[in-house]
Each structure stands twice: as structure tokens, then as C-alpha cells.
Design a protein around this motif. Sequence first.
Motif: not given
Length: 208
Positions: A61-65, A85-87, A134-138
Motif C-alpha cells: 500500500t502506498e501514497v501516490v502523488l 491518492a492511495l494505491g 496515517n494510511f492503512k490497508l485492511l
Amino acid sequence: MTETIRNIYCVGRNYRAHAAELGNDVPDQPMIFTKPTHALVHIDGGAVTLPGDQGEIHFETEVVLHIAKPYTPGIQVDDIVDQYALGIDFTLRDVQNVIKKKGQPWLPAKGFLQSAPITAFRPFPGAAALAETNFKLLQNGAVVQDGNISSMIFDLQTIIDYIALHYGLGVGDIIYTGTPEGVGPVSHEDRLELVWGDEVFGAVTIHI
């Protein structure tokens, strides 16, 4: 938005804990690879179909610019990026392990169809503000990745300057900025949710 994206740059091993969990050395400069635009798929709550005959497939999971202006020396990240975005950087891990040993390019492990799902873009609040959340993946409701861009080895400005210097950077390019620890395999019918703070940016069901 995905129809207008030009180049997809990705940063490998940009979080120390992620490098450690895979037994990799921490790089002394950004590790950049690319994905074809055919790898992109919009996360809209539906399904993503991934290959089922090439071993384990791992989520990253990543932050996308999103780049909004031509790069000029000295331009700041807050001026050249307009959206984020998130990718997910899906990786054929067994394939990658083999080609790494052979010293071959990562394309077969990273660039396959639908290997780059991405949420809708949001207005970029600035690098400092982005680091406040924070960003997360569930995976099936359980948190498996929990990261923050402040933990990156190479910050957003360094990544942008490095890519521009070595490969070029322009309007319509996007950058997958690296994944934190917690990567793991997906299975058929897994439900993945990408979360920013407490907000679900997108969800996808895996078909293998």
C-alpha cells in the motif's frame, strides 16, 4: 484521471521496516522502477483480477502523488504536486525473488495487468499536512499495514528531484512513493480497503 496519466514511477524499499521484513538492504539512493499504464485500474468497490499461476501475490500500500507542472530545478513538492491518492503496488513475490537472484529487471513481477490499483485523487494539502495522517490497508477487516510518509527513507522532495534528474518528470506523471511494513499475500475473494486516517478511500475484492 487514469486515462490522462503518462508515466508511473515507483519507489522501492523506501521504508526501513519494509526493507527489513523482506531481508533487503536499505538503499543509499532512491530505487526507482516503472509500471506500464496498462497496470492501472481504478478502485471503485469492484473486483481486480490477478494472475493465479505465478506464485504468491503481495499487496504493498502506498501514497501516490500526481504531478501537475513541468519540473524545473528548485521547484518544491508543494508547488509541483496537485493531488494525491492511495494505491496498491501488487507484486508477484515468487517471481520477484527469482529475477532478483538472476539480476533481471523487475517488470515481470511488478508490471503485470491490474498490478497498480488506485483510488480517486484528492487535493494535495502539502507535504507537511500529509504527514499528519496515517494510511492503512485492511484485509478482510483487519489492519495489515499502517504507515506514515514521515517514516520514509527518502522524503517526497528527494524523490521528485531524483526522478526528475535521472528520468524526467512532467505533467500527468504519478509516483507510488513506497510501502511500509506489513506486506503479505492475497487470496481469492479477499476484501482490501485503503484507509486515510479514518476515511475509506476505496475498496476492492481480489479475484485470482
